[in-house]
Design an enzyme around this catalytic site. Structure first.
Site, mmCIF file in Angstrom:
data_model
loop_
_atom_site.group_PDB
_atom_site.id
_atom_site.type_symbol
_atom_site.label_atom_id
_atom_site.label_comp_id
_atom_site.label_asym_id
_atom_site.label_seq_id
_atom_site.Cartn_x
_atom_site.Cartn_y
_atom_site.Cartn_z
ATOM 1 N N TRP A 103 0.828 -1.211 0.000
ATOM 2 C CA TRP A 103 0.000 0.000 0.000
ATOM 3 C C TRP A 103 0.855 1.251 0.000
ATOM 4 O O TRP A 103 0.489 2.257 -0.621
ATOM 5 C CB TRP A 103 -1.014 -0.005 1.148
ATOM 6 C CG TRP A 103 -2.100 -1.005 0.907
ATOM 7 C CD1 TRP A 103 -2.331 -2.160 1.611
ATOM 8 C CD2 TRP A 103 -3.088 -0.988 -0.145
ATOM 9 N NE1 TRP A 103 -3.396 -2.844 1.062
ATOM 10 C CE2 TRP A 103 -3.871 -2.150 -0.007
ATOM 11 C CE3 TRP A 103 -3.376 -0.101 -1.189
ATOM 12 C CZ2 TRP A 103 -4.930 -2.450 -0.870
ATOM 13 C CZ3 TRP A 103 -4.434 -0.394 -2.048
ATOM 14 C CH2 TRP A 103 -5.192 -1.555 -1.877
ATOM 15 N N ASP A 178 -1.976 6.757 6.256
ATOM 16 C CA ASP A 178 -3.029 5.896 5.705
ATOM 17 C C ASP A 178 -3.337 4.852 6.770
ATOM 18 O O ASP A 178 -2.535 3.958 7.012
ATOM 19 C CB ASP A 178 -2.518 5.232 4.417
ATOM 20 C CG ASP A 178 -3.500 4.200 3.856
ATOM 21 O OD1 ASP A 178 -4.593 4.010 4.441
ATOM 22 O OD2 ASP A 178 -3.163 3.570 2.832
ATOM 23 N N LYS A 202 -12.587 -1.678 5.923
ATOM 24 C CA LYS A 202 -11.789 -2.657 6.646
ATOM 25 C C LYS A 202 -12.292 -2.794 8.085
ATOM 26 O O LYS A 202 -12.611 -3.871 8.529
ATOM 27 C CB LYS A 202 -10.306 -2.259 6.646
ATOM 28 C CG LYS A 202 -9.737 -1.881 5.275
ATOM 29 C CD LYS A 202 -9.521 -3.072 4.375
ATOM 30 C CE LYS A 202 -9.266 -2.734 2.920
ATOM 31 N NZ LYS A 202 -8.150 -1.871 2.630
HETATM 32 C C1 LIG Z 1 -7.609 -1.299 1.299
HETATM 33 C C2 LIG Z 1 -6.524 -0.299 1.478
HETATM 34 C C3 LIG Z 1 -6.372 0.787 0.607
HETATM 35 C C4 LIG Z 1 -7.266 1.002 -0.581
HETATM 36 O O1 LIG Z 1 -8.520 1.301 -0.149
HETATM 37 P P1 LIG Z 1 -9.717 1.636 -1.182
HETATM 38 O O2 LIG Z 1 -10.760 2.120 -0.260
HETATM 39 O O3 LIG Z 1 -10.033 0.348 -1.859
HETATM 40 O O4 LIG Z 1 -9.225 2.654 -2.122
HETATM 41 C C5 LIG Z 1 -5.355 1.684 0.858
HETATM 42 N N1 LIG Z 1 -4.535 1.536 1.904
HETATM 43 C C6 LIG Z 1 -4.643 0.500 2.754
HETATM 44 C C7 LIG Z 1 -3.700 0.386 3.905
HETATM 45 C C8 LIG Z 1 -5.638 -0.454 2.569
HETATM 46 O O5 LIG Z 1 -5.768 -1.475 3.418
#
Ligand SMILES: *Cc1c(COP(=O)(O)O)cnc(C)c1O
Length: 366
Positions: A103, A178, A202
């Site tokens: 990521w 993030d 998540k």
């Molecule tokens: C799932 C995830 C993303 C992407 O998320 P989307 O909502 O699908 O754009 C980005 N960073 C992390 C750490 C993730 O787990």
């Protein structure tokens, strides 16, 4: 009630039963309206109340200071990979990134379209099995911000401590994180951060919602014109309603925030999550059959990747798990093996069902 599986999905992921039951109970008739919350205007007084309550409860959970705005956006964490450099950096400016896995790599690649990127540290050479120690980071003197991915959902690497930018001598560099896969899994010191973002699917809500927490002074500073939808200032001024927001995920997030408060808040969640993680990593480390590639100090309390002694048995392990009501344990296609995501809504009971099955499988196949 119908049967609920033990769901170890990485995302969209498990939601608390109590939240789903509440949503079900008021689905056809929300707040005496004879309509569902999905079927009413985002500007109705009923929905505004939902939106405001959700934000207030999130502020309580995280003790968010008054000089931070909370935004309920769309586009996923992936759109934030672009929004962050567009709002906080720009052409001719530099942003620092720590590269701890898949990521981080995506965030870095996207940011490179909007500013110059300095990868201040990377664990790539070690197959992303740890977080590079802070002493080794080569930060830029004048970076627009420093970006970290607090929890690498695929690799299972988590920051257990965040840098104190002032203590590092970079008090002017906002820390951006993030937190898509560990948001609300533990308390946070919000003041350490300039901006936090998280895709909701998540650990918070159904897909379609992205939460951004941004410090006031970081908004409205873009050096190029931005699409209104991507401009944090525009969204903050409009209460995240520049256009129609994702009303149902926002409502669901609000129910999850209430559930988290009922559990005792994020300190209580952190203790519950630590116990689940200790149970699962303990089962891995105490066996001669399972292995986790991540160094113990940086292992994620949310996403636990592990391999079997013999990868030829992966299919059999997964089908046996499915027969026992345990879903979505297959590792990400880029790394193989297994991955158990043990977010807030996954219980200790579910984790113990998994570790019991792992022991049984090892006895018969190890
Ligand atoms: C799932 C995830 C993303 C992407 O998320 P989307 O909502 O699908 O754009 C980005 N960073 C992390 C750490 C993730 O787990």
């Amino acid at each position: 009630m119908s049967k609920r599986s033990f769901n170890f999905s990485a995302g969209p992921a498990a939601l608390p039963d109590a939240v789903l039951e509440k949503a079900r109970d008021e689905l056809l008739d929300f707040d005496g309206l004879g309509a569902s919350v999905m079927e009413i205007s985002h500007r109705s007084k009923q929905f505004i109340a939902v939106a405001e309550r959700a934000e207030a409860n999130l502020r309580t959970l995280l003790s968010i200071p008054d000089n931070y705005r909370v935004l309920f956006l769309q586009g996923g964490a992936t759109l934030q990979f672009a929004s962050v450099p567009m709002n906080l950096s720009g052409p001719g400016k530099t942003a620092d990134y720590i590269d701890t896995g898949a990521w981080s790599v995506k965030a870095i690649k996207e940011a490179g379209k909007f500013c110059s990127v300095n990868v201040a540290a990377s664990s790539k050479a070690d197959n992303y099995n740890h977080v590079p120690v802070m002493d080794t980071w080569s930060l830029s003197k004048d970076a627009s911000y420093l970006h970290v991915c607090s929890n690498e959902t695929i690799g299972g690497v988590q920051f257990h401590d965040f840098p104190d930018m002032a203590a590092l001598g970079y008090s002017d560099t906002p820390l951006v994180a993030d937190m898509s896969s560990d948001f609300l899994s533990r308390p946070l010191d919000i003041e350490k951060f300039g901006l936090i973002y998280a895709g909701a699917q998540k650990n918070v809500a159904p897909a379609g919602l992205t939460i951004v927490i941004v410090r006031d002074d970081l908004m409205g500073q873009a050096s190029v014109p931005l699409p209104a939808m991507l401009d944090y200032k525009v969204q903050a001024d409009a209460g995240s309603m520049s256009n129609t927001p994702a009303t149902f995920p926002w409502y669901m997030a609000g129910l999850v925030f209430e559930w988290l408060l009922d559990q005792g808040g994020l300190g209580a969640m952190q203790a519950i999550n630590a116990k689940k993680a200790a149970t699962l990593y303990g089962a891995i480390d105490n066996s001669n059959f399972y292995r986790c590639p991540v160094v113990p100090e940086n292992r994620s309390a949310m996403n636990v990747p592990f391999t079997l002694g013999n990868a030829d048995l992966d299919g059999e392990f997964l089908s046996g798990a499915a027969e026992r009501g345990m879903l979505n344990l297959k590792g990400h296609r880029s790394v193989g093996g297994m991955r158990a995501s043990i977010y807030n809504a996954v219980s200790q009971t579910a984790v113990e069902a998994l570790t019991d099955y792992m022991a049984e499988f090892e006895r018969s196949h190890g």
